[in-house]
Enzyme design. Structure first.
Site: not given
Ligand code: PXP
Length: 260
Positions: A12, A15, A48, A50, A54, A80, A111, A161, A204
């Site tokens: 992901n 960030h 993602h 949003r 953001r 996402e 999330t 997931e 997550h």
């Molecule tokens: N999977 C989903 C569906 C998420 O919403 C997120 C966070 O954006 C992640 C995985 C990744 O989570 P993390 O950034 O805590 O590794």
């Protein structure tokens, strides 16, 4: 001995966009990060979009889709998003490989908690059907609760997931009873989901240790990881982080094979 499927790593890149947006300019570029993690061995990219934009913006999604579709790269984009009319319009126009439907609250930092597919099944049913019809693989981001898993299967989402946030938090905080209870929920949920014909992913809050542990569950075929990896990348670089994560996942997967 039953065949253990490979475990994919989706990274992901939200960030990277958060850092870029802190200054309002063009760097660091989440698309550059995506190409680098693919080069280092990731199997796909998650981002993602949003409602408040953001981190990831509409043009990031379009560029991610374009770059990952290049014949020399050809890796899946996992989009996402919340189940809103605006987002389904963007998904149908962008045509990512996959959509992961997540709950979204404006005030949350990330999330928090899984999607309530039981409570929202009437609204989700046409949403999932439209994405299925468009050939976009739908995944529902849910807690490993039997009622949620059974409803996901009834709604004909091909993938779930499992939200691993509560388990990862309990592990990090050293709350042994809580982490064991959450782990049992994940193990049982993964089995139930597979028996219901669902493909099972997880994500997550995962770090090297929890990714290694969960990689031992043979039902799980994809992990999506963001925050921890981007934090590690500050210290050792993104490419090295992907390689170390991959090695942790491979160690865990080898245990799945040994116990099968
Ligand atoms: N999977 C989903 C569906 C998420 O919403 C997120 C966070 O954006 C992640 C995985 C990744 O989570 P993390 O950034 O805590 O590794």
């Amino acid at each position: 001995m039953p065949q253990i499927p490979p475990l994919r790593l989706g990274v992901n890149v939200d960030h990277v966009a958060t850092l870029r947006n802190a200054r309002g300019g063009a760097v660091p570029d989440p698309v550059r990060a995506a190409l680098l993690v693919i080069e280092a061995g990731a199997d796909g990219i998650t981002a993602h979009l949003r409602e408040d934009r953001r981190h990831i913006r509409d043009e990031d999604m379009a560029r991610l889709k374009r770059e990952l579709s290049r014949p020399d790269i050809a890796k899946p984009l996992n989009f996402e998003m919340a189940a809103t009319a605006e987002m389904i319009g963007i998904a149908l126009a962008t045509k990512p490989h996959a959509v992961c439907v997540v709950p979204e609250r404006r005030s949350e930092v990330t999330t928090e908690g899984g999607l309530d597919v039981v409570g929202q099944h009437l609204a989700l049913a046409p949403f999932i059907a439209r994405l299925n019809d468009a050939g976009i693989r739908v995944s529902l981001f849910i807690a490993a609760d039997p009622a949620q898993i059974e409803m996901a299967a009834r709604l004909k989402a091909p993938v779930i997931e499992i939200h691993t946030g509560a388990w990862c938090d309990a592990v990090i905080e050293g709350k042994r009873n809580k982490s064991e209870a959450e782990w049992t929920r994940i193990v049982e949920g993964a089995k139930l989901a597979q028996a219901a014909g669902l493909e099972v992913h997880a994500g997550h809050g995962l770090d090297y240790g929890t990714a290694e542990t969960i990689a031992a569950l043979p039902q799980i075929v994809e992990l999506n990881i963001g925050h921890f990896m981007m934090g590690e990348a500050i210290f050792v670089g993104l490419g090295q982080t992907v390689k170390t994560m991959r090695a942790a996942m491979d160690r865990g997967r080898a245990k799945a094979g040994a116990s099968a």
